[in-house]
Design an enzyme around this catalytic site. Structure first.
Site, PDB file in Angstrom:
ATOM      1  N   TYR A   4       0.809  -1.215   0.000  1.00 25.16           N
ATOM      2  CA  TYR A   4       0.000   0.000   0.000  1.00 25.16           C
ATOM      3  C   TYR A   4       0.848   1.275   0.000  1.00 25.16           C
ATOM      4  O   TYR A   4       0.418   2.314  -0.482  1.00 25.16           O
ATOM      5  CB  TYR A   4      -0.888   0.038   1.248  1.00 25.16           C
ATOM      6  CG  TYR A   4      -2.090  -0.867   1.221  1.00 25.16           C
ATOM      7  CD1 TYR A   4      -3.109  -0.684   0.304  1.00 25.16           C
ATOM      8  CD2 TYR A   4      -2.213  -1.898   2.147  1.00 25.16           C
ATOM      9  CE1 TYR A   4      -4.227  -1.506   0.294  1.00 25.16           C
ATOM     10  CE2 TYR A   4      -3.331  -2.725   2.157  1.00 25.16           C
ATOM     11  CZ  TYR A   4      -4.336  -2.532   1.225  1.00 25.16           C
ATOM     12  OH  TYR A   4      -5.441  -3.333   1.222  1.00 25.16           O
ATOM     13  N   SER A  25      -2.530  -7.052  -6.860  1.00 27.71           N
ATOM     14  CA  SER A  25      -2.651  -5.813  -6.079  1.00 27.71           C
ATOM     15  C   SER A  25      -3.085  -6.159  -4.671  1.00 27.71           C
ATOM     16  O   SER A  25      -3.739  -7.180  -4.429  1.00 27.71           O
ATOM     17  CB  SER A  25      -3.678  -4.879  -6.719  1.00 27.71           C
ATOM     18  OG  SER A  25      -4.998  -5.218  -6.325  1.00 27.71           O
ATOM     19  N   ASP A  26      -2.717  -5.315  -3.708  1.00 31.84           N
ATOM     20  CA  ASP A  26      -3.353  -5.424  -2.414  1.00 31.84           C
ATOM     21  C   ASP A  26      -4.784  -4.918  -2.573  1.00 31.84           C
ATOM     22  O   ASP A  26      -5.122  -4.210  -3.535  1.00 31.84           O
ATOM     23  CB  ASP A  26      -2.589  -4.631  -1.356  1.00 31.84           C
ATOM     24  CG  ASP A  26      -2.745  -5.229   0.038  1.00 31.84           C
ATOM     25  OD1 ASP A  26      -3.752  -5.931   0.269  1.00 31.84           O
ATOM     26  OD2 ASP A  26      -1.882  -4.996   0.890  1.00 31.84           O
ATOM     27  N   TYR A  27      -5.639  -5.283  -1.639  1.00 36.61           N
ATOM     28  CA  TYR A  27      -7.054  -4.992  -1.773  1.00 36.61           C
ATOM     29  C   TYR A  27      -7.302  -3.480  -1.889  1.00 36.61           C
ATOM     30  O   TYR A  27      -6.931  -2.712  -0.992  1.00 36.61           O
ATOM     31  CB  TYR A  27      -7.818  -5.540  -0.575  1.00 36.61           C
ATOM     32  CG  TYR A  27      -8.156  -7.024  -0.652  1.00 36.61           C
ATOM     33  CD1 TYR A  27      -7.393  -7.907  -1.402  1.00 36.61           C
ATOM     34  CD2 TYR A  27      -9.243  -7.539   0.039  1.00 36.61           C
ATOM     35  CE1 TYR A  27      -7.713  -9.247  -1.474  1.00 36.61           C
ATOM     36  CE2 TYR A  27      -9.577  -8.887  -0.023  1.00 36.61           C
ATOM     37  CZ  TYR A  27      -8.805  -9.741  -0.778  1.00 36.61           C
ATOM     38  OH  TYR A  27      -9.123 -11.071  -0.838  1.00 36.61           O
ATOM     39  N   HIS A  83       2.126   0.389  -6.202  1.00 38.27           N
ATOM     40  CA  HIS A  83       1.266  -0.074  -7.300  1.00 38.27           C
ATOM     41  C   HIS A  83       1.445   0.735  -8.580  1.00 38.27           C
ATOM     42  O   HIS A  83       0.854   0.407  -9.615  1.00 38.27           O
ATOM     43  CB  HIS A  83      -0.197  -0.063  -6.868  1.00 38.27           C
ATOM     44  CG  HIS A  83      -0.544  -1.176  -5.921  1.00 38.27           C
ATOM     45  ND1 HIS A  83      -0.176  -1.160  -4.594  1.00 38.27           N
ATOM     46  CD2 HIS A  83      -1.196  -2.353  -6.112  1.00 38.27           C
ATOM     47  CE1 HIS A  83      -0.603  -2.264  -4.009  1.00 38.27           C
ATOM     48  NE2 HIS A  83      -1.221  -3.007  -4.901  1.00 38.27           N
TER      49      HIS A  83
END
Length: 790
Positions: free
Chosen positions: A288, A319-321, A297
């Site tokens: 993040y 990706s992270d959430y 990202h």
């Protein structure tokens, strides 16, 4: 190799059932090449990709998670064909489905296997090209699902200093998840935790990059095996979070990692590189946070230049959430503001190399539009989709995608898995203090024990946990072990927070008035006992992932929450000997506890067998041998407290001690050990050469036990400043009384190299101090000097 005997009671059966019927090979030339299972996977992938429309490629870069309720399942969590047919009427399919275990409030092993079979069957039979889905699950310390075996949290596993144990328990975790239909674990976390204010410390293996790398390698090997996936017992591992996540500004989750490239490479990227090169991790999750002003990202340097070009990574990045959304602005948490809208976020993430957006279709809904407008090229999507298709083939999903629900029901949470959970809990417990040898307790010498404290009789699993078939509290474990020989009393003592859960957003402090009534009651109970076992620390609400503005988990101080210190003072004032067991997700400031308690055990979170492991250690049927994977600071004002600091970093404080209360690598035993005869196989080597350091470790006490022998290295003079010591080897040795073992560590160029003043990774000639001992503390180390020539 896996922990011996861990699976003898629940061996694999043949999975050729009605759920796994495979199509007979057709000789018809009309069968597409990608359908021919005897062809090389690369050829099958190329053929499939050539047949896919732009929309079908975009669909493979998306996932559904909470949208399962609207698109795939009914209110009870069962597959709903009508919903699915309506939601996916276009026939393009989807790349992944997130956490089928949580559908309809949660499925047991059989129910989840039935659900994943049904969803998989739908996509195979109702999408134009029949592309199967990958199901991903959370597997931080066991499959986070109903009935799954719950092992100790990673921070506790780090304390075991036992990679073989870690490999075995993640082999079990992979098996339990795969039997239920999962294919990818969003684990292991190989972040290096250098700020204990951060709420996610429990998810890591601690503050040291070498320990994180060894445990990460072990976890990946457990999850993936040889990555052939032929026997359908393994899953894809996902390294997370890349990178710098474990040292956020102010200790706040997702905050910037204001860290130099040299430190990023030498500390935070090291475990990722090691797990990729030495264990073959197939997937990586971006973090993040931002590094040097660039969110991960959108960070081409991280995800393309380093991960793919330097390291040769051929897997896929998830990706992270909701993190791609956060490249712009996500109102319920934060934004990076490097994109003005979700379309720009989409383009930035693709260009950085994020193969799939988790957990819901969001920014990547704009993929096809951006290609048609020329913002992205279709070939960029091909590059992202290809590795995900390749691993769907290699997982066997195109040829044999279904699991046997009966087998899942038989294996998941079985007795053999429970036995390993107990052994992992035992090997994770760390003894910090044992004044006068008060522990272990002799059941024949005492009549009454008082178990007191807010963690004495409650669930102690921590975050990202499922609901195991069985769970033993501290009180239950002690009562079971004591039997009828000793009376066991109980008092809660005080609360940490008002009742709540890890998922619950609001955390409510306990009521001081009620707490003080409980403390008074606890004092009365303590006075009736010969010894007090005090179970304190934190809970799953006080140290956790802070995932939005209403769900916090980071803290500005490390003090015990609520009236726990008052409880400690009051119990100590009774004059009864106090044995403390700490349960929490991060190290707490416990100076007063250390002064008042006769013995202290650091437990972190031990998993479903907590109470049994605690009782085994308390009464001496198991000798604790864990070591601290993270330093215990005296207070938040002493941060940072990690051991591998630079030479100018710990000069001292006015009126206070600069050292940690308990240092990294520290841990006592019920026996004693000596480490002697530290020696080098060679005193001089070339910069490309290797040597060994050897030492003899002897159990000098009267009990069998285990010692973790640790090797640290310091470059004495270098072109850039280097840490005062860095762990470069460890070995946990189990010894009988009087037994001696020779321990050896190899010193290779990798042990000595670093990023020099010109940002070149190399070994600089000169003298290196080699230190061997049983903690990072100078007093516990013996030193020899290795000279490296050009």
């Amino acid at each position: 190799m896996p922990w011996p005997g861990f699976h003898e009671h629940c061996h694999q059966h043949d999975y050729e059932t009605a759920y796994m019927k495979t199509p007979t090979k057709s000789k018809s030339p009309s069968v597409p090449l990608y359908r021919k299972r005897d062809l090389p996977v690369a050829k099958r992938v190329r053929d499939l990709l050539s047949r896919m429309t732009l929309e079908e490629k975009a669909a493979q870069m998306m996932c559904v998670w909470q949208e399962k309720a609207a698109k795939l399942v009914d209110a009870d969590g069962n597959f709903d064909f009508a919903k699915a047919r309506k939601a996916f009427r276009h026939g393009r399919g989807i790349g992944q489905v997130g956490r089928p275990s949580d559908a309809g409030g949660g499925k047991d092993a059989r129910g989840m296997a039935e659900l994943t079979n049904a969803i998989q069957k739908f996509f195979v039979e109702n999408s134009r090209l029949g592309i199967p889905v990958i199901f991903h699950e959370e597997c931080l310390h066991g499959h986070a699902a109903i009935g799954g075996t719950s092992f100790p949290q990673p921070i506790a596993l780090g304390a075991s200093f036992d990679p073989e144990l870690v490999e075995s328990l993640f082999t079990i975790t992979a098996l339990e998840a795969r039997l239920r239909g999962a294919h990818q674990a969003l684990t292991p976390v190989v972040d290096v935790a250098r700020d204990p204010r951060w709420g996610r410390v429990e998810e890591t293996y601690g503050e040291d990059p070498y320990v994180a790398s060894r445990m990460g390698i072990a976890a990946v090997r457990g999850f993936q095996g040889d990555a052939s996936f032929r026997d359908k017992t393994r899953v894809i591992a996902t390294l997370k979070h890349m990178t710098g996540h474990g040292q956020p500004e102010s200790g706040m989750n997702c905050a910037p990692a204001d860290i130099s490239e040299r430190v990023i490479r030498g500390t935070f990227l090291f475990p990722f590189e090691q797990a990729l090169h030495k264990a073959g991790a197939i997937s990586v999750m971006a973090s993040y946070n931002e590094v040097d002003g660039v969110p991960s990202h959108a960070n081409r340097w991280l995800m393309r230049d380093i991960l793919r070009k330097e390291w040769g990574f051929k897997g896929f990045v998830v990706s992270d959430y909701y993190a791609i959304w956060e490249l712009g602005y996500r109102p319920d948490t934060h934004g990076h503001f490097v994109a003005k809208d979700k379309k720009e976020s989409c383009a930035l993430a693709v260009r950085a190399g994020i193969n799939i957006e988790l957990p819901e279709p969001d920014c990547y809904l704009h993929l096809t539009e951006l290609v048609r407008k020329g913002v992205l090229k279709e070939t960029e999507l091909d590059e992202m989709v290809e590795p995900m298709l390749r691993w769907k083939f290699l997982l066997g999903l195109f040829d044999d995608p279904y699991m046997d629900p009966a087998e899942a029901d038989r294996i998941v949470g079985c007795d053999a898995h429970r036995a390993l959970a107990l052994e992992a809990a035992r090997r994770s417990i760390t003894l910090l203090k044992n004044e006068g040898g008060i522990a272990p307790l002799d059941l024949n010498a005492i009549k009454t024990i008082a178990v007191i404290g807010p963690n004495g009789n409650r669930s102690l699993l921590g975050g990202y946990s499922g609901k195991p078939k069985t769970e033993v509290t501290v009180l239950e474990g002690i009562r079971a072990k004591a039997g009828r020989r000793v009376k066991v009393l109980y008092s809660e003592g005080c609360k940490i927070t008002q009742p709540g859960s890890w998922n619950q957003d609001e955390v409510l402090p306990s009521d001081p008035v009620e707490d003080r009534k409980l403390i008074a009651e606890a004092v009365k109970v303590a006075r009736k006992a010969d010894v007090v076992v005090l179970a304190i620390g934190g809970n799953e609400q006080t140290s956790r992932e802070a995932w939005n503005l209403n769900h916090m988990g980071d803290r500005p101080n490390l003090d015990l929450i609520g009236r726990q210190e008052e409880l400690v003072e009051a119990i100590a004032a009774t004059g009864k000997p106090v044995i403390v067991f700490l349960f929490h997700g991060r190290p707490n400031s416990i100076q007063r506890v250390a002064e008042k308690a006769a013995a202290i055990f650091e437990c972190w979170y031990l998993g479903q067998e907590t109470g049994t492991a605690v009782a085994d250690v308390l009464f001496g049927s198991y000798n604790p041998g864990g070591k601290l994977p993270i330093s215990v600071p005296r207070s938040a004002g002493h941060l940072p407290a990690f051991y591998n600091y630079k030479p100018s970093a710990r000069r001292g404080y006015l009126f206070d001690d600069v050292t940690p209360l308990y240092p990294f690598g520290f841990g006592l035993s019920y026996t004693t050990f000596s480490i002697s005869n530290v020696r080098l196989s060679k005193r001089r080597i070339a910069s490309t050469g290797s040597a060994e350091v050897l030492a003899d470790v002897t159990n000098t006490g009267a009990r069998a036990g285990s010692e973790v022998v640790q090797m640290y290295i310091r470059d004495l003079v270098s072109s850039v400043t280097r840490p005062v010591k860095e762990l470069k080897g460890f070995r946990r040795v189990d010894l009988e009384p009087g037994q001696t073992a020779a321990v050896r560590f190899e010193i290779t160029p990798e042990s000595l190299a670093f990023w020099d003043v010109n940002m070149k990774y190399r070994v600089e000639p000169g003298d290196f101090e080699i230190m061997v001992g049983n903690s990072s503390r100078d007093a516990d180390l013996q030193k020899v000097t290795l000279t490296v020539t050009k």
